[in-house]
Write an enzyme that holds these catalytic residues in place. Sequence first.
Site, PDB file in Angstrom:
ATOM      1  CG  ASP A  87      -0.343   0.215   2.536  1.00  0.00           C
ATOM      2  OD1 ASP A  87       0.903   0.322   2.610  1.00  0.00           O
ATOM      3  OD2 ASP A  87      -1.086   0.304   3.543  1.00  0.00           O
ATOM      4  CB  CYS A 144       1.002  -2.372   4.677  1.00  0.00           C
ATOM      5  SG  CYS A 144       0.912  -3.267   6.241  1.00  0.00           S
ATOM      6  CB  THR A 177       2.636  -2.122  10.831  1.00  0.00           C
ATOM      7  OG1 THR A 177       1.429  -2.669  10.276  1.00  0.00           O
ATOM      8  CG2 THR A 177       2.348  -0.772  11.471  1.00  0.00           C
ATOM      9  N   GLY A 178       3.303  -3.817   8.131  1.00  0.00           N
ATOM     10  CA  GLY A 178       3.354  -5.218   7.680  1.00  0.00           C
ATOM     11  C   GLY A 178       2.262  -6.052   8.336  1.00  0.00           C
ATOM     12  CG  HIS A 233      11.166 -24.085  11.983  1.00  0.00           C
ATOM     13  ND1 HIS A 233      11.202 -24.101  13.358  1.00  0.00           N
ATOM     14  CD2 HIS A 233      12.436 -24.349  11.588  1.00  0.00           C
ATOM     15  CE1 HIS A 233      12.428 -24.380  13.783  1.00  0.00           C
ATOM     16  NE2 HIS A 233      13.194 -24.526  12.714  1.00  0.00           N
ATOM     17  NE  ARG A 268      11.165 -30.229  14.919  1.00  0.00           N
ATOM     18  CZ  ARG A 268      12.314 -30.212  14.244  1.00  0.00           C
ATOM     19  NH1 ARG A 268      12.620 -31.226  13.434  1.00  0.00           N
ATOM     20  NH2 ARG A 268      13.146 -29.193  14.361  1.00  0.00           N
ATOM     21  CG  HIS A 269       9.402 -28.123  10.792  1.00  0.00           C
ATOM     22  ND1 HIS A 269       9.072 -27.498  11.970  1.00  0.00           N
ATOM     23  CD2 HIS A 269      10.748 -28.273  10.805  1.00  0.00           C
ATOM     24  CE1 HIS A 269      10.170 -27.279  12.675  1.00  0.00           C
ATOM     25  NE2 HIS A 269      11.208 -27.740  11.991  1.00  0.00           N
TER      26      HIS A 269
HETATM   27  C1  RB5 Z   1      -1.907   2.734   6.415  1.00  0.00           C
HETATM   28  O1  RB5 Z   1      -1.908   3.989   6.998  1.00  0.00           O
HETATM   29  C2  RB5 Z   1      -1.535   1.685   7.452  1.00  0.00           C
HETATM   30  O2  RB5 Z   1      -2.613   1.480   8.298  1.00  0.00           O
HETATM   31  C3  RB5 Z   1      -1.131   0.409   6.762  1.00  0.00           C
HETATM   32  O3  RB5 Z   1      -0.062   0.647   5.922  1.00  0.00           O
HETATM   33  C4  RB5 Z   1      -0.684  -0.718   7.678  1.00  0.00           C
HETATM   34  O4  RB5 Z   1       0.289  -0.313   8.569  1.00  0.00           O
HETATM   35  C5  RB5 Z   1      -1.760  -1.494   8.322  1.00  0.00           C
HETATM   36  O5  RB5 Z   1      -1.521  -2.484   9.042  1.00  0.00           O
END
Ligand code: RB5
Length: 143
Positions: A7, A64, A66-67, A97, A132-133
Site C-alpha cells: 500500500d 504496508c 507495519t506489515g 519451519h 514435524r514441520h
Molecule cells: C496505512 O496507513 C496503514 O494502516 C497500513 O499501511 C498498515 O500499517 C496497516 O496495518
Amino acid sequence: MIGLGCDHGGLELKNVIIDYLKKNGIEYKDYGTYTSESVDYPKYAKLVANAVASGECDRGILICGTGIGISIAANKVKGIRCALCHDVFSAKATREHNDSNILAMGGRVIGPGPAVEVVKAWLETDFSGDERHLRRIKMIEEE
Ligand code: RB5
C-alpha cells in the site's frame, strides 16, 4: 516468479526490493500499488496471495506501513502462510519451519538495508522438509 504488493505505506520499501530483485536477476511481478496515493492494503494482499495460491507466482512479498494489516489479510487466503519478519533469524526460521510462501514487512518499521537482508535470507532459505514441520503445516491447513 515473486509477486510483489504494497500500500502507500510500503511503496518506498517495495521499490528498494524491486531494485534488489532486478540487480540479482530475480523475476517478479508487481501487483501495485504504484503511487503514493492512500489505498486499502487488503486489495494488494489478496492480489498477491491469490497469485501465490494459484501457482501464478512461486512466492510473494507484501509491504504496508507495519506489515501487520497486509499479513493478516494475506493469511485469509487458503494455502497462504504469510510471515511478518523484520530480522534475518525469523526470515530463515519461517522458511525452514513454516515453509512460508509470503514475506510481509513494514515500510515504517525497517530500513532499506536490513529489509534487503531479510528478503535475501527469506528467498535463499529452503523449507527443511522435516516430518514435524510438515505435520504442523498440515494442521494449519485443516478446516
Ligand atoms: C496505512 O496507513 C496503514 O494502516 C497500513 O499501511 C498498515 O500499517 C496497516 O496495518
